[in-house]
Write a protein that holds these residues in place. Structure first.
Motif: not given
Length: 102
Positions: A21-26, A48-60, A77-81, A85-88
């Motif tokens: 997940s970390l490599l994919l996000a990078a 805008l929704p794509l940017i917000l979802v992407g920021a959350w997915a990459l951040g976690t 709990r948030l990062a392990g949900a 992972r599926w959102t990323l």
């Protein structure tokens, strides 16, 4: 080392692995920094929704290895949900489809 190790023997076929997940996000972050055109071509109502979802997915995805190491509180709990992972992976699929469609 508390929590799950970054690399384990049962790596194959697991989308929720922290290192994967970390490599994919990078890679996604780097790709979007170098080629933001696929997202810029979308209308604002989709962008805008794509940017917000992407920021959350990459951040976690970036926070997940640290949160698993500490293993306490809401950040873990948030990062392990499973949803994060599926959102990323979903966000990565949307970006690849936009790039291929363009």
């Amino acid at each position: 080392m508390a929590g799950r190790p970054l690399v384990s023997a049962d790596f194959a076929g697991r989308l929720d692995h922290p290192l994967l997940s970390l490599l994919l996000a990078a890679l996604l972050a780097l790709w979007l920094l170098l080629r933001p055109e696929p997202i810029q071509a979308l209308p604002m109502a989709w962008r805008l929704p794509l940017i917000l979802v992407g920021a959350w997915a990459l951040g976690t995805a970036f926070v997940r290895p640290m949160a698993l190491e500490v293993g306490e509180g809401g950040l873990s709990r948030l990062a392990g949900a499973g949803l994060s992972r599926w959102t990323l992976w979903g966000f990565a699929s949307v970006i690849v489809c936009l790039e291929a469609w363009r």
